[in-house]
Scaffold this motif. Structure first.
Motif, PDB file in Angstrom:
ATOM      1  N   GLY A 256       0.777  -1.232   0.000  1.00  0.00           N
ATOM      2  CA  GLY A 256       0.000   0.000   0.000  1.00  0.00           C
ATOM      3  C   GLY A 256       0.803   1.273   0.000  1.00  0.00           C
ATOM      4  O   GLY A 256       0.228   2.366  -0.056  1.00  0.00           O
ATOM      5  N   GLY A 257       2.119   1.177   0.093  1.00  0.00           N
ATOM      6  CA  GLY A 257       2.940   2.378   0.139  1.00  0.00           C
ATOM      7  C   GLY A 257       3.216   2.812   1.562  1.00  0.00           C
ATOM      8  O   GLY A 257       2.807   2.157   2.520  1.00  0.00           O
ATOM      9  N   PRO A 258       3.902   3.956   1.746  1.00  0.00           N
ATOM     10  CA  PRO A 258       4.344   4.361   3.080  1.00  0.00           C
ATOM     11  C   PRO A 258       3.220   4.800   4.012  1.00  0.00           C
ATOM     12  O   PRO A 258       3.382   4.762   5.235  1.00  0.00           O
ATOM     13  CB  PRO A 258       5.303   5.525   2.803  1.00  0.00           C
ATOM     14  N   ASP A 259       2.079   5.230   3.459  1.00  0.00           N
ATOM     15  CA  ASP A 259       1.025   5.801   4.298  1.00  0.00           C
ATOM     16  C   ASP A 259      -0.252   4.982   4.322  1.00  0.00           C
ATOM     17  O   ASP A 259      -1.270   5.419   4.868  1.00  0.00           O
ATOM     18  CB  ASP A 259       0.693   7.223   3.821  1.00  0.00           C
ATOM     19  N   ARG A 260      -0.223   3.804   3.731  1.00  0.00           N
ATOM     20  CA  ARG A 260      -1.413   2.956   3.698  1.00  0.00           C
ATOM     21  C   ARG A 260      -0.976   1.498   3.698  1.00  0.00           C
ATOM     22  O   ARG A 260       0.076   1.162   3.159  1.00  0.00           O
ATOM     23  CB  ARG A 260      -2.237   3.251   2.442  1.00  0.00           C
ATOM     24  N   THR A 261      -1.789   0.650   4.306  1.00  0.00           N
ATOM     25  CA  THR A 261      -1.459  -0.767   4.382  1.00  0.00           C
ATOM     26  C   THR A 261      -2.420  -1.583   3.525  1.00  0.00           C
ATOM     27  O   THR A 261      -3.646  -1.444   3.647  1.00  0.00           O
ATOM     28  CB  THR A 261      -1.514  -1.265   5.836  1.00  0.00           C
ATOM     29  N   SER A 262      -1.871  -2.410   2.668  1.00  0.00           N
ATOM     30  CA  SER A 262      -2.647  -3.366   1.878  1.00  0.00           C
ATOM     31  C   SER A 262      -1.795  -4.626   1.774  1.00  0.00           C
ATOM     32  O   SER A 262      -0.768  -4.644   1.097  1.00  0.00           O
ATOM     33  CB  SER A 262      -2.961  -2.817   0.484  1.00  0.00           C
ATOM     34  N   ILE A 263      -2.223  -5.664   2.479  1.00  0.00           N
ATOM     35  CA  ILE A 263      -1.430  -6.891   2.553  1.00  0.00           C
ATOM     36  C   ILE A 263      -2.334  -8.089   2.254  1.00  0.00           C
ATOM     37  O   ILE A 263      -3.375  -8.270   2.886  1.00  0.00           O
ATOM     38  CB  ILE A 263      -0.772  -7.072   3.941  1.00  0.00           C
ATOM     39  N   GLY A 264      -1.912  -8.899   1.316  1.00  0.00           N
ATOM     40  CA  GLY A 264      -2.649 -10.114   0.984  1.00  0.00           C
ATOM     41  C   GLY A 264      -2.156 -11.293   1.803  1.00  0.00           C
ATOM     42  O   GLY A 264      -0.990 -11.351   2.209  1.00  0.00           O
ATOM     43  N   ALA A 265      -3.063 -12.233   2.054  1.00  0.00           N
ATOM     44  CA  ALA A 265      -2.715 -13.459   2.774  1.00  0.00           C
ATOM     45  C   ALA A 265      -3.428 -14.619   2.106  1.00  0.00           C
ATOM     46  O   ALA A 265      -4.646 -14.575   1.910  1.00  0.00           O
ATOM     47  CB  ALA A 265      -3.104 -13.357   4.241  1.00  0.00           C
ATOM     48  N   THR A 266      -2.686 -15.646   1.756  1.00  0.00           N
ATOM     49  CA  THR A 266      -3.262 -16.797   1.077  1.00  0.00           C
ATOM     50  C   THR A 266      -3.947 -17.714   2.082  1.00  0.00           C
ATOM     51  O   THR A 266      -3.430 -17.955   3.178  1.00  0.00           O
ATOM     52  CB  THR A 266      -2.167 -17.581   0.340  1.00  0.00           C
ATOM     53  N   PHE A 267      -5.133 -18.208   1.698  1.00  0.00           N
ATOM     54  CA  PHE A 267      -5.848 -19.155   2.555  1.00  0.00           C
ATOM     55  C   PHE A 267      -6.404 -20.289   1.714  1.00  0.00           C
ATOM     56  O   PHE A 267      -6.461 -20.210   0.498  1.00  0.00           O
ATOM     57  CB  PHE A 267      -6.955 -18.459   3.344  1.00  0.00           C
ATOM     58  N   LEU A 268      -6.806 -21.359   2.398  1.00  0.00           N
ATOM     59  CA  LEU A 268      -7.419 -22.506   1.740  1.00  0.00           C
ATOM     60  C   LEU A 268      -8.939 -22.364   1.847  1.00  0.00           C
ATOM     61  O   LEU A 268      -9.494 -22.333   2.947  1.00  0.00           O
ATOM     62  CB  LEU A 268      -6.968 -23.805   2.406  1.00  0.00           C
ATOM     63  N   LEU A 269      -9.599 -22.261   0.689  1.00  0.00           N
ATOM     64  CA  LEU A 269     -11.052 -22.222   0.657  1.00  0.00           C
ATOM     65  C   LEU A 269     -11.549 -23.647   0.468  1.00  0.00           C
ATOM     66  O   LEU A 269     -11.289 -24.298  -0.547  1.00  0.00           O
ATOM     67  CB  LEU A 269     -11.540 -21.338  -0.493  1.00  0.00           C
ATOM     68  N   VAL A 270     -12.255 -24.146   1.465  1.00  0.00           N
ATOM     69  CA  VAL A 270     -12.761 -25.516   1.479  1.00  0.00           C
ATOM     70  C   VAL A 270     -14.271 -25.492   1.296  1.00  0.00           C
ATOM     71  O   VAL A 270     -14.963 -24.720   1.959  1.00  0.00           O
ATOM     72  CB  VAL A 270     -12.430 -26.199   2.837  1.00  0.00           C
TER      73      VAL A 270
END
Length: 274
Positions: A256-270
Motif C-alpha cells: 500500500g505504500g508508506p502511508d497505507r497498508t494493503s497486505i494479501g494473505a493466502t488461505f485454503l477455501l474448502v
C-alpha cells in the motif's frame, strides 16, 4: 460453591478486541460472501463469526443468519452491528464449534466459517458438528490459514509460536485445517465423501489507513495470539526482538505504500457438500 473452569480458547479470543483487526478485513469478507450464492431466505450459520465480517454481508443479501462465536465480547459487538444496521434477519450467540448444543440437526443451507472454527480444539468434533447442522444438499465453506505459507497470517502465527511456550500435550495445531488431506480425512470421518470436498487457494486482503507499523500495532494490542507472544517474549527479555521480526514482516509484505497498508494473505477455501 461453584468452580469456574477456564476455557483457554475462549480466553484467547476474549483477550484484547479483535473487532479492531476485523475492521481491516471488511472488504475481503464482503467479496467472499458475494461469491457464495447467498439469496434471500438462505439459512446461514457463520461459525466463529467474530463481530460479523461475513455474517453481516450475508444478512444484507437477505439470508437468515445465525452467528456463533466463543467470545462473549465479539458476540456483543456483532449484535450491536446488527442492531445498528437494523438487520432483523441476523443474530449472534455464544457457542463452541466443538459442540453446537443449541443448534438442531439439518438446520442450515450454508455453514460458513472464515478463520473461525479452525481455531477450535478437537477438529474431528468440529467437522462432525458442522456436518450435523447442515441440511442434506447444503454446503460447508471454510476459510483456513495454510501452514508454512509465506504470506502474512501464516507467518505471524509461525513467528508468534517461536516466542511462546510449547503447547500442552495433545494440542492439535489450528493450521492443520489448511492441509488438504487432513481436511478430507476430517470430513470423511463425519460422513462426507472425498469427492464432495474441494479445496482451492485464495487471497484474503487486509486494508488499513496508515503505515504497516500502525497495522502491526493493531495485532500487538488486540489479536490474542500476538498479544500472548509479546507477553512471553517480554518476560524472556526478547520483546524488542519479536517486534523487529514482525515489523520487518509487515513492511516487506505491504503493497500500500508508506502511508497505507494493503497486505494479501493466502488461505485454503474448502467447500464440502452434504
Amino acid at each position: 460453591m461453584t468452580t469456574t473452569v477456564s476455557n483457554p480458547n475462549k480466553d484467547l479470543w476474549e483477550k484484547g478486541d479483535f473487532t479492531r483487526v476485523a475492521e481491516t478485513m471488511r472488504n475481503a469478507g464482503e467479496a467472499l460472501v458475494s461469491q457464495l450464492g447467498v439469496r434471500p431466505g438462505t439459512q446461514v450459520l457463520d461459525l466463529g463469526c467474530g463481530d460479523g465480517t461475513t455474517a453481516v454481508p450475508a444478512a444484507r443479501l437477505g439470508a437468515d443468519v445465525v452467528g456463533v462465536d466463543i467470545a462473549s465480547n465479539l458476540v456483543a459487538a456483532g449484535n450491536a452491528r446488527a442492531a445498528a444496521e437494523e438487520l432483523e434477519n441476523l443474530r449472534f450467540e455464544e457457542g463452541d464449534a466443538s459442540h453446537l448444543d443449541n443448534l438442531a440437526d439439518d438446520s442450515f443451507d450454508l455453514v460458513v466459517t472464515v478463520f473461525g472454527a479452525m481455531f477450535a480444539p478437537r477438529p474431528y468434533d468440529v467437522a462432525k458438528e458442522m456436518v450435523r447442522v447442515t441440511r442434506p444438499g447444503g454446503r460447508i465453506v471454510m476459510g483456513n490459514w495454510i501452514p508454512g505459507d509465506p504470506t502474512l497470517v501464516a507467518q505471524i502465527l509461525r513467528i508468534a509460536s517461536s516466542y511462546s511456550p510449547p503447547p500442552p500435550e495433545g494440542f492439535v495445531s489450528p493450521m492443520t485445517w489448511g492441509v488438504e488431506d487432513e481436511v478430507v480425512r476430517r470430513f470423511a470421518a463425519a460422513g462426507i465423501a472425498a469427492e464432495s470436498v474441494s479445496c482451492e487457494r485464495r487471497e484474503f486482503r487486509f486494508e488499513s489507513e496508515g503505515p504497516s507499523a500502525e497495522f502491526l500495532g493493531l495485532f500487538r494490542a488486540y489479536y490474542g495470539p500476538t498479544m500472548n507472544a509479546y507477553a512471553a517474549a517480554e518476560a524472556a527479555g526478547r520483546g524488542d526482538e519479536l517486534d523487529r521480526e514482525l515489523a520487518d514482516l509487515f513492511a516487506s509484505q505491504n503493497e500500500g505504500g508508506p502511508d497505507r497498508t494493503s497486505i494479501g494473505a493466502t488461505f485454503l477455501l474448502v467447500t464440502a457438500t452434504k
